[in-house]
Design a protein around this motif. Structure first.
Motif, PDB file in Angstrom:
ATOM      1  N   ASP A 150       0.867  -0.800  -0.418  1.00  0.00           N
ATOM      2  CA  ASP A 150      -0.170   0.131  -0.640  1.00  0.00           C
ATOM      3  C   ASP A 150       1.025   0.683  -0.082  1.00  0.00           C
ATOM      4  N   MET A 151       0.978   1.958  -0.651  1.00  0.00           N
ATOM      5  CA  MET A 151       1.301   3.052  -1.520  1.00  0.00           C
ATOM      6  C   MET A 151       0.596   4.607  -1.360  1.00  0.00           C
ATOM      7  N   ASN A 152      -0.709   4.617  -1.344  1.00  0.00           N
ATOM      8  CA  ASN A 152      -2.016   5.397  -1.070  1.00  0.00           C
ATOM      9  C   ASN A 152      -2.157   6.043  -0.193  1.00  0.00           C
ATOM     10  N   SER A 153      -3.211   4.372   0.522  1.00  0.00           N
ATOM     11  CA  SER A 153      -3.904   5.052   1.050  1.00  0.00           C
ATOM     12  C   SER A 153      -3.959   6.045   2.066  1.00  0.00           C
ATOM     13  N   ARG A 154      -4.661   6.757   2.931  1.00  0.00           N
ATOM     14  CA  ARG A 154      -4.565   7.702   3.287  1.00  0.00           C
ATOM     15  C   ARG A 154      -5.045   7.403   4.653  1.00  0.00           C
ATOM     16  N   SER A 155      -5.904   5.956   4.714  1.00  0.00           N
ATOM     17  CA  SER A 155      -4.992   5.116   6.344  1.00  0.00           C
ATOM     18  C   SER A 155      -4.702   3.920   6.760  1.00  0.00           C
ATOM     19  N   THR A 156      -4.295   3.516   7.845  1.00  0.00           N
ATOM     20  CA  THR A 156      -3.302   2.670   8.299  1.00  0.00           C
ATOM     21  C   THR A 156      -3.880   1.118   8.497  1.00  0.00           C
ATOM     22  N   LEU A 157      -2.669   0.620   7.926  1.00  0.00           N
ATOM     23  CA  LEU A 157      -2.738  -0.985   8.438  1.00  0.00           C
ATOM     24  C   LEU A 157      -3.930  -1.051   9.736  1.00  0.00           C
ATOM     25  N   ALA A 158      -2.952  -0.034  11.200  1.00  0.00           N
ATOM     26  CA  ALA A 158      -4.110  -0.368  12.338  1.00  0.00           C
ATOM     27  C   ALA A 158      -5.071   0.359  12.605  1.00  0.00           C
ATOM     28  N   GLN A 212      -7.359  -2.833  10.687  1.00  0.00           N
ATOM     29  CA  GLN A 212      -7.361  -3.924  11.853  1.00  0.00           C
ATOM     30  C   GLN A 212      -8.359  -3.232  13.299  1.00  0.00           C
ATOM     31  N   THR A 213      -8.357  -2.506  13.434  1.00  0.00           N
ATOM     32  CA  THR A 213      -9.497  -1.151  14.743  1.00  0.00           C
ATOM     33  C   THR A 213     -10.905  -2.442  13.985  1.00  0.00           C
ATOM     34  N   THR A 214     -10.727  -2.137  13.315  1.00  0.00           N
ATOM     35  CA  THR A 214     -11.960  -1.532  11.958  1.00  0.00           C
ATOM     36  C   THR A 214     -13.062  -2.576  12.261  1.00  0.00           C
ATOM     37  N   LEU A 215     -12.007  -4.158  11.184  1.00  0.00           N
ATOM     38  CA  LEU A 215     -12.633  -4.578  11.545  1.00  0.00           C
ATOM     39  C   LEU A 215     -12.634  -6.272  12.303  1.00  0.00           C
ATOM     40  N   GLN A 216     -12.321  -5.332  13.234  1.00  0.00           N
ATOM     41  CA  GLN A 216     -12.680  -6.062  14.859  1.00  0.00           C
ATOM     42  C   GLN A 216     -13.635  -6.447  15.169  1.00  0.00           C
ATOM     43  N   PRO A 217     -14.284  -7.338  15.452  1.00  0.00           N
ATOM     44  CA  PRO A 217     -15.939  -7.955  15.451  1.00  0.00           C
ATOM     45  C   PRO A 217     -16.378  -6.762  16.437  1.00  0.00           C
TER      46      PRO A 217
END
Length: 185
Positions: A114-122, A125-130
């Motif tokens: 990922d070179m262009n996202s405004r979002s981060t991997l963190a 990960q936080t958003t995807l947590q059920p």
């Protein structure tokens, strides 16, 4: 035995698909759609440096989706994290408006870079947590494409979405993977 209805978002990195010509996105999509039932919905979200407009189709529109896949262009760059969050947001909105018990999932086809996202991997990960009140959430499977795939990133996204990471280098590998993923639903 029939399974629950399914709403599935397929996120495909256009630049990786076009750069790695040994994998045919049209063949992949057809193999995947062959396993989708008539009552299922598919959301196609291609991305490169930006996330492209999503197309929502049911099984009756398989040809339309295959056509969209075959005309997908790549402008360079990758916005993987933004694409995952957009797909998640759209499926979550669908899920909240349709309490029918449909299963929701995301399949990510990418090299994991990922070179262009405004979002981060963190943030992903936080958003995807059920949420505690809804532990099943939206299941996410990631598929690494190419020898230079960042497996660490793709595994983290899959783990956060309670899915699985898969690795494939050829169209045959990908067809087998897509067929296996549909069995999770």
């Amino acid at each position: 035995m029939s399974r629950d209805e399914l709403a599935l978002s397929t996120i495909a990195e256009a630049s990786a698909l076009i750069r790695k010509r040994e994998v045919s996105p049209v063949e992949l999509t057809r193999a995947f759609l062959d396993r989708i039932d008539a009552h299922d919905e598919v959301l196609w979200i291609p991305f490169d440096g930006t996330v492209q407009h999503a197309a929502l189709r049911g099984r009756e529109s398989q040809k339309a989706i295959a056509g969209e896949v075959s005309t997908t262009t790549a402008g360079g760059g990758t916005a993987l994290y933004d694409a995952v969050l957009q797909a998640y947001s759209q499926l979550n909105a669908m899920r909240r408006s349709d309490p029918s018990g449909k299963r929701y999932g995301i399949v990510v086809l990418s090299d994991g870079q990922d070179m262009n996202s405004r979002s981060t991997l963190a943030q992903v990960q936080t958003t995807l947590q059920p949420e505690e009140r809804e532990p099943t959430g939206i299941q996410i499977h990631t598929i690494g494409i190419g020898g230079d795939a960042d497996e660490g990133v793709l595994k983290k996204i899959a783990r956060a979405g309670h899915g699985r990471y898969w690795k494939g280098n050829s169209t045959g590998d990908m067809v087998t993977i897509y067929r296996a993923i549909v069995t999770y639903y």
